[in-house]
Design an enzyme around this catalytic site. Sequence first.
Site, PDB file in Angstrom:
ATOM      1  N   LYS A  31       0.906  -1.180  -0.146  1.00  0.00           N
ATOM      2  CA  LYS A  31      -0.108  -0.002  -0.128  1.00  0.00           C
ATOM      3  C   LYS A  31       0.859   1.136  -0.135  1.00  0.00           C
ATOM      4  O   LYS A  31       1.394   1.468   0.769  1.00  0.00           O
ATOM      5  CB  LYS A  31      -1.051   0.008   1.072  1.00  0.00           C
ATOM      6  CG  LYS A  31      -2.192   1.277   1.112  1.00  0.00           C
ATOM      7  CD  LYS A  31      -2.771   1.412   2.255  1.00  0.00           C
ATOM      8  CE  LYS A  31      -2.102   2.589   2.992  1.00  0.00           C
ATOM      9  NZ  LYS A  31      -2.064   3.856   2.344  1.00  0.00           N
TER      10      LYS A  31
ATOM     11  N   GLU B  78       9.804   0.924  10.720  1.00  0.00           N
ATOM     12  CA  GLU B  78      10.747   2.098  10.762  1.00  0.00           C
ATOM     13  C   GLU B  78      10.147   3.327  10.876  1.00  0.00           C
ATOM     14  O   GLU B  78       9.261   3.546  10.014  1.00  0.00           O
ATOM     15  CB  GLU B  78      11.567   1.843   9.231  1.00  0.00           C
ATOM     16  CG  GLU B  78      13.093   2.757   9.319  1.00  0.00           C
ATOM     17  CD  GLU B  78      12.591   4.174   8.911  1.00  0.00           C
ATOM     18  OE1 GLU B  78      12.517   5.076   9.426  1.00  0.00           O
ATOM     19  OE2 GLU B  78      12.242   4.280   7.514  1.00  0.00           O
TER      20      GLU B  78
ATOM     21  N   CYS C 279      13.170  11.029   7.853  1.00  0.00           N
ATOM     22  CA  CYS C 279      12.898  10.508   9.338  1.00  0.00           C
ATOM     23  C   CYS C 279      14.390  10.504   9.913  1.00  0.00           C
ATOM     24  O   CYS C 279      14.277  10.801  11.174  1.00  0.00           O
ATOM     25  CB  CYS C 279      12.466   9.007   9.477  1.00  0.00           C
ATOM     26  SG  CYS C 279      13.566   8.020   8.380  1.00  0.00           S
TER      27      CYS C 279
ATOM     28  N   GLU D 181       9.140  15.533  16.517  1.00  0.00           N
ATOM     29  CA  GLU D 181       9.699  15.531  15.057  1.00  0.00           C
ATOM     30  C   GLU D 181       8.819  16.280  14.259  1.00  0.00           C
ATOM     31  O   GLU D 181       7.691  16.455  13.955  1.00  0.00           O
ATOM     32  CB  GLU D 181       9.382  14.236  14.579  1.00  0.00           C
ATOM     33  CG  GLU D 181       9.942  13.844  13.292  1.00  0.00           C
ATOM     34  CD  GLU D 181       9.921  12.523  12.706  1.00  0.00           C
ATOM     35  OE1 GLU D 181      10.749  12.012  12.065  1.00  0.00           O
ATOM     36  OE2 GLU D 181       8.927  11.858  13.228  1.00  0.00           O
TER      37      GLU D 181
END
Length: 494
Positions: free
Chosen positions: A186, A261, A295, A392
């Site tokens: 996906k 991850e 990331c 973040e």
Amino acid sequence: MLNNLARRFSSRYQTHLLINNQWVKSSSHSTFQTINPATEEVIAEVQRSNEEDVNKAVKAARNAFDNGPWRRMSGRERGALLHNLAHLMTKHQDDLAKLETIDNGKPISDSKNIDVPLAIQCYEYYAGAANNIRGSNIPITGPYLCYTRKEPKGVAGQIIPWNFPLLMQSWKLGPALAAGCTVILKPAELTPLSALKVGELIVEAGFPEGVVNILPGYGDAGAAMVVHPDIDKIAFTGSTEVGLEIMRNASTGNLKRVTLELGGKSPNIVLDDADMDCAIAQAHIGLFLNQGQCCIAGSRLFVQESIYEKFLEKIVESAKTRVLGDPLDPKTTQGPQIDHVQFKKILGYITKGKQEGAKLLLGGNRWGKKGYFIEPTIFADVTDNMTIAREEIFGPVMNILKFKTIDEVIQRANNSQYGLGAGVHTRDIEKALKITNSLRTGTVYVNCYDVFRENTPFGGYKNSGVGRELGEQGLENYLESKTVIVKTSNDTLP
């Protein structure tokens, strides 16, 4: 109504679901729009998958794994098909780069020189690895022959993010296909087009029916994959919040193997003996690459106090060289953020930084009047308790913190829920090794940053994930180990 750009790309690029090597509409016939973040214009209407489509794709993948030729092929044969795919991607690399830029907003120079080549290299690596999967012989007491076999886990559900669509697709598909798994993938709803283009190339490369199924859609499709009892393995790249939810739900129906991850708030540490120009260049890349939507971005930049003021001066001058504009212009070095939601979120963090007392040295505003562009932004005098130092941001916002000693910066760097990456800049190898060995992160860069290779493991400690991708460890994620013990006569063993 679609504009001219959208009509052109709707006819040129695939917008359907790939199930069992057939391009089909969604069961509900519903669609969603994919938007060019540089222009805010609709590119195409894409079929939106749902739970029923997931069930169809899983059925195809299950049948392909249990009854088809795929897992019975030799590693050499599977590797040959992966080589075919890499060759076709090379043939279509210009189209893939343009599509990635239009759908994601990243500069065309990055798409051409980073994303597409690294994706192709990843498939090539796992094409070679497919023929090197082996178990081992184990000497045990008694009249027995003991050995292990490495076998594919089964049907893998893979959910990829929007920041590096092509690259993340290769990180997922490459090892799964090399291992002999079948896949339901996906892509992110914000960037489905490059995944679907690669799906066309997968069919053209000759992969058997049901081996790769691609379902563009929203979180409901991903959630249906996570709980499906006929999926054996889930691999996800994305936010820590969603990763935690996947971990909670992945045992529904069966005990799935899971790799995650996830997010990061990576410390990038500059000691006072570092090569200043090198540290500036790497800190710049470490934060501003991909519009800060990375990331592992070095988003907590620690600078030793004796060089702090000089460093601030130079890093601001470096950031001023960034060129914002049309991502299809080769001169552009910074494109837009991915969408309006992320755009507003980043501006909110900038406001929070100013409110909490950080010193704004550069940027902080929207750039231009159209598209989701944000000026390269630098905050100085950031402290550990500030929101911009803890959460973040996923945008072009650099936060610079001052430190005195190595022991101090190690403690502060580790004081985070995340542990994905870090950087160290110094001319002293003993200092570099002390810091490297002390940081609780999955990757540490020394006098460099954002170096990715297909054979180097990537993943995080703590809330930055579970397991590793790439390299041999990435392949192991899709393999089970079977022990075989055979009774023999005493005379047949040495």
